[in-house]
Design a protein around this motif. Structure first.
Motif, PDB file in Angstrom:
ATOM      1  N   ALA A   1       1.079  -0.993   0.272  1.00 50.97           N
ATOM      2  CA  ALA A   1       0.250  -0.235  -0.064  1.00 50.97           C
ATOM      3  C   ALA A   1       1.237   1.308  -0.353  1.00 50.97           C
ATOM      4  O   ALA A   1       1.751   1.329   0.572  1.00 50.97           O
ATOM      5  CB  ALA A   1      -1.198   0.379   1.219  1.00 50.97           C
ATOM      6  N   LYS A   2       0.538   2.313  -0.624  1.00 50.90           N
ATOM      7  CA  LYS A   2       1.484   3.647  -0.590  1.00 50.90           C
ATOM      8  C   LYS A   2       0.712   4.055  -0.073  1.00 50.90           C
ATOM      9  O   LYS A   2      -0.329   4.011   0.670  1.00 50.90           O
ATOM     10  CB  LYS A   2       1.139   4.349  -2.292  1.00 50.90           C
ATOM     11  N   LYS A   3       1.007   5.579  -0.175  1.00 49.27           N
ATOM     12  CA  LYS A   3       0.779   6.651   0.904  1.00 49.27           C
ATOM     13  C   LYS A   3      -0.920   6.377   0.796  1.00 49.27           C
ATOM     14  O   LYS A   3      -1.961   6.434  -0.717  1.00 49.27           O
ATOM     15  CB  LYS A   3       0.838   8.196   0.728  1.00 49.27           C
ATOM     16  N   ASP A   4      -1.785   7.426   2.434  1.00 47.11           N
ATOM     17  CA  ASP A   4      -3.504   6.507   2.170  1.00 47.11           C
ATOM     18  C   ASP A   4      -3.998   5.758   1.265  1.00 47.11           C
ATOM     19  O   ASP A   4      -5.301   5.777   0.958  1.00 47.11           O
ATOM     20  CB  ASP A   4      -3.670   8.392   1.268  1.00 47.11           C
ATOM     21  N   ALA A   5      -3.098   4.401   1.174  1.00 47.09           N
ATOM     22  CA  ALA A   5      -3.761   2.929   0.959  1.00 47.09           C
ATOM     23  C   ALA A   5      -4.581   2.634   2.048  1.00 47.09           C
ATOM     24  O   ALA A   5      -3.077   2.744   2.708  1.00 47.09           O
ATOM     25  CB  ALA A   5      -3.187   2.808  -0.347  1.00 47.09           C
ATOM     26  N   THR A   6      -4.771   1.825   1.622  1.00 49.32           N
ATOM     27  CA  THR A   6      -5.280   0.299   2.967  1.00 49.32           C
ATOM     28  C   THR A   6      -5.310  -0.981   1.768  1.00 49.32           C
ATOM     29  O   THR A   6      -5.969  -0.846   0.349  1.00 49.32           O
ATOM     30  CB  THR A   6      -6.395   0.588   3.888  1.00 49.32           C
ATOM     31  N   CYS A   7      -5.863  -2.478   2.444  1.00 50.97           N
ATOM     32  CA  CYS A   7      -6.267  -2.998   2.236  1.00 50.97           C
ATOM     33  C   CYS A   7      -7.706  -2.992   1.527  1.00 50.97           C
ATOM     34  O   CYS A   7      -8.060  -2.383   2.966  1.00 50.97           O
ATOM     35  CB  CYS A   7      -6.084  -4.457   3.047  1.00 50.97           C
ATOM     36  N   MET A   8      -8.254  -3.552   0.601  1.00 54.95           N
ATOM     37  CA  MET A   8      -9.935  -3.033   0.813  1.00 54.95           C
ATOM     38  C   MET A   8     -10.108  -5.055  -0.424  1.00 54.95           C
ATOM     39  O   MET A   8      -9.846  -5.562  -0.890  1.00 54.95           O
ATOM     40  CB  MET A   8     -10.144  -2.376  -0.786  1.00 54.95           C
ATOM     41  N   THR A   9     -11.514  -5.025  -0.083  1.00 53.65           N
ATOM     42  CA  THR A   9     -12.054  -6.283  -0.291  1.00 53.65           C
ATOM     43  C   THR A   9     -13.430  -5.972  -1.020  1.00 53.65           C
ATOM     44  O   THR A   9     -14.020  -4.857  -0.671  1.00 53.65           O
ATOM     45  CB  THR A   9     -12.206  -7.160   1.072  1.00 53.65           C
ATOM     46  N   LEU A  10     -13.149  -6.327  -2.633  1.00 50.89           N
ATOM     47  CA  LEU A  10     -15.065  -5.719  -2.921  1.00 50.89           C
ATOM     48  C   LEU A  10     -15.701  -6.754  -2.864  1.00 50.89           C
ATOM     49  O   LEU A  10     -14.606  -8.500  -3.842  1.00 50.89           O
ATOM     50  CB  LEU A  10     -14.745  -4.826  -4.087  1.00 50.89           C
ATOM     51  N   LYS A  11     -17.063  -7.471  -2.495  1.00 49.63           N
ATOM     52  CA  LYS A  11     -17.096  -8.527  -2.756  1.00 49.63           C
ATOM     53  C   LYS A  11     -18.463  -8.172  -2.844  1.00 49.63           C
ATOM     54  O   LYS A  11     -19.378  -6.722  -3.290  1.00 49.63           O
ATOM     55  CB  LYS A  11     -18.022  -9.263  -1.986  1.00 49.63           C
TER      56      LYS A  11
ATOM     57  N   LYS B   1      -5.924   3.360  -1.984  1.00 47.53           N
ATOM     58  CA  LYS B   1      -5.965   4.549  -1.606  1.00 47.53           C
ATOM     59  C   LYS B   1      -7.341   4.800  -1.280  1.00 47.53           C
ATOM     60  O   LYS B   1      -8.281   4.848  -2.290  1.00 47.53           O
ATOM     61  CB  LYS B   1      -5.042   5.982  -3.144  1.00 47.53           C
ATOM     62  N   PHE B   2      -7.428   5.535  -0.633  1.00 49.26           N
ATOM     63  CA  PHE B   2      -8.514   6.353   0.547  1.00 49.26           C
ATOM     64  C   PHE B   2     -10.620   5.342   0.139  1.00 49.26           C
ATOM     65  O   PHE B   2     -11.298   5.418  -0.603  1.00 49.26           O
ATOM     66  CB  PHE B   2      -9.229   7.604  -1.253  1.00 49.26           C
TER      67      PHE B   2
ATOM     68  N   GLU C   1     -26.593  -1.421  -3.953  1.00 48.40           N
ATOM     69  CA  GLU C   1     -27.313  -2.154  -4.595  1.00 48.40           C
ATOM     70  C   GLU C   1     -27.399  -1.413  -6.286  1.00 48.40           C
ATOM     71  O   GLU C   1     -27.363  -0.512  -6.199  1.00 48.40           O
ATOM     72  CB  GLU C   1     -28.796  -2.502  -4.630  1.00 48.40           C
ATOM     73  N   LEU C   2     -26.780  -2.190  -6.921  1.00 49.36           N
ATOM     74  CA  LEU C   2     -27.071  -1.418  -8.273  1.00 49.36           C
ATOM     75  C   LEU C   2     -27.227  -3.134  -9.289  1.00 49.36           C
ATOM     76  O   LEU C   2     -26.368  -4.085  -9.395  1.00 49.36           O
ATOM     77  CB  LEU C   2     -26.056  -1.324  -9.184  1.00 49.36           C
ATOM     78  N   ASN C   3     -28.500  -2.862  -9.957  1.00 48.79           N
ATOM     79  CA  ASN C   3     -28.391  -4.099 -10.808  1.00 48.79           C
ATOM     80  C   ASN C   3     -28.897  -5.192 -10.457  1.00 48.79           C
ATOM     81  O   ASN C   3     -28.247  -6.361 -10.195  1.00 48.79           O
ATOM     82  CB  ASN C   3     -27.684  -4.102 -12.293  1.00 48.79           C
ATOM     83  N   ASP C   4     -29.652  -5.122  -9.224  1.00 44.54           N
ATOM     84  CA  ASP C   4     -29.673  -6.076  -9.059  1.00 44.54           C
ATOM     85  C   ASP C   4     -28.946  -6.967  -7.905  1.00 44.54           C
ATOM     86  O   ASP C   4     -28.689  -7.995  -7.886  1.00 44.54           O
ATOM     87  CB  ASP C   4     -30.444  -7.968 -10.194  1.00 44.54           C
ATOM     88  N   GLN C   5     -28.052  -6.116  -7.998  1.00 44.54           N
ATOM     89  CA  GLN C   5     -26.425  -7.000  -7.200  1.00 44.54           C
ATOM     90  C   GLN C   5     -26.148  -6.012  -6.243  1.00 44.54           C
ATOM     91  O   GLN C   5     -26.726  -4.359  -6.484  1.00 44.54           O
ATOM     92  CB  GLN C   5     -25.173  -7.061  -8.175  1.00 44.54           C
ATOM     93  N   THR C   6     -25.245  -6.710  -4.905  1.00 43.48           N
ATOM     94  CA  THR C   6     -24.931  -6.061  -3.916  1.00 43.48           C
ATOM     95  C   THR C   6     -23.817  -5.682  -3.876  1.00 43.48           C
ATOM     96  O   THR C   6     -22.976  -7.003  -4.053  1.00 43.48           O
ATOM     97  CB  THR C   6     -25.577  -6.522  -2.591  1.00 43.48           C
ATOM     98  N   TYR C   7     -22.900  -5.162  -3.878  1.00 48.89           N
ATOM     99  CA  TYR C   7     -21.648  -4.625  -3.231  1.00 48.89           C
ATOM    100  C   TYR C   7     -20.525  -4.220  -2.574  1.00 48.89           C
ATOM    101  O   TYR C   7     -21.669  -3.184  -1.755  1.00 48.89           O
ATOM    102  CB  TYR C   7     -21.304  -3.654  -4.704  1.00 48.89           C
ATOM    103  N   VAL C   8     -20.073  -4.771  -1.917  1.00 48.16           N
ATOM    104  CA  VAL C   8     -19.489  -4.833  -0.300  1.00 48.16           C
ATOM    105  C   VAL C   8     -17.227  -4.402  -0.784  1.00 48.16           C
ATOM    106  O   VAL C   8     -17.175  -5.006  -0.601  1.00 48.16           O
ATOM    107  CB  VAL C   8     -19.543  -5.692   0.285  1.00 48.16           C
ATOM    108  N   HIS C   9     -17.673  -3.051  -0.367  1.00 51.58           N
ATOM    109  CA  HIS C   9     -16.079  -2.636  -0.101  1.00 51.58           C
ATOM    110  C   HIS C   9     -15.874  -2.922   1.541  1.00 51.58           C
ATOM    111  O   HIS C   9     -16.265  -2.121   2.096  1.00 51.58           O
ATOM    112  CB  HIS C   9     -15.993  -1.117  -0.073  1.00 51.58           C
ATOM    113  N   LYS C  10     -15.216  -3.284   2.081  1.00 48.18           N
ATOM    114  CA  LYS C  10     -14.301  -3.815   3.048  1.00 48.18           C
ATOM    115  C   LYS C  10     -13.056  -2.938   3.190  1.00 48.18           C
ATOM    116  O   LYS C  10     -12.565  -3.434   1.941  1.00 48.18           O
ATOM    117  CB  LYS C  10     -15.027  -4.397   3.785  1.00 48.18           C
ATOM    118  N   CYS C  11     -12.606  -2.012   4.100  1.00 52.91           N
ATOM    119  CA  CYS C  11     -11.539  -1.388   3.774  1.00 52.91           C
ATOM    120  C   CYS C  11     -10.928  -2.408   5.109  1.00 52.91           C
ATOM    121  O   CYS C  11     -11.378  -1.986   6.862  1.00 52.91           O
ATOM    122  CB  CYS C  11     -11.368  -0.042   4.172  1.00 52.91           C
TER     123      CYS C  11
END
Length: 98
Positions: free
Chosen positions: A44-54, A70-71, A78-88
């Motif tokens: 990770a660079k400056k202002d970045a963390t580990c991210m998981t997108l499901k 980053k950030f 929810e978008l187009n009958d799908q759920t997007y989950v970002h975890k940092c």
């Protein structure tokens, strides 16, 4: 003796502070399968963390994406009958899920 301990403690804190954050990467992980593309580790660079997108369709996991982001923000939408989950998260390999 106390000065020596203090110096070692300060040095340890400095080393810990400048040690870069390491995250697992996977750019294409489908359902319960293994990583198909982009498997590895990112630093990770400056202002970045580990991210998981499901991405879910109903309760079924469709796609998993792991990366240094980053950030990054924890976010669910929810978008187009799908759920997007970002975890940092911000400790080494915290976005790894066996």
């Amino acid at each position: 003796m106390d000065k020596c301990f203090l110096l070692i403690f300060i040095l340890f804190c400095f080393i810990e502070a400048v040690t870069p954050l390491k995250c697992i990467t996977c750019h294409l992980h489908l359902k319960a399968d293994r990583c198909r593309k982009g498997s590895g580790v990112c630093v990770a660079k400056k202002d970045a963390t580990c991210m998981t997108l499901k991405i879910f369709k109903g309760v079924d996991l469709q796609l998993l994406y792991l990366e240094c982001q980053k950030f990054c923000r924890n976010l669910t939408y929810e978008l187009n009958d799908q759920t997007y989950v970002h975890k940092c998260c911000n400790h080494d390999y915290c976005n790894f899920e066996p």
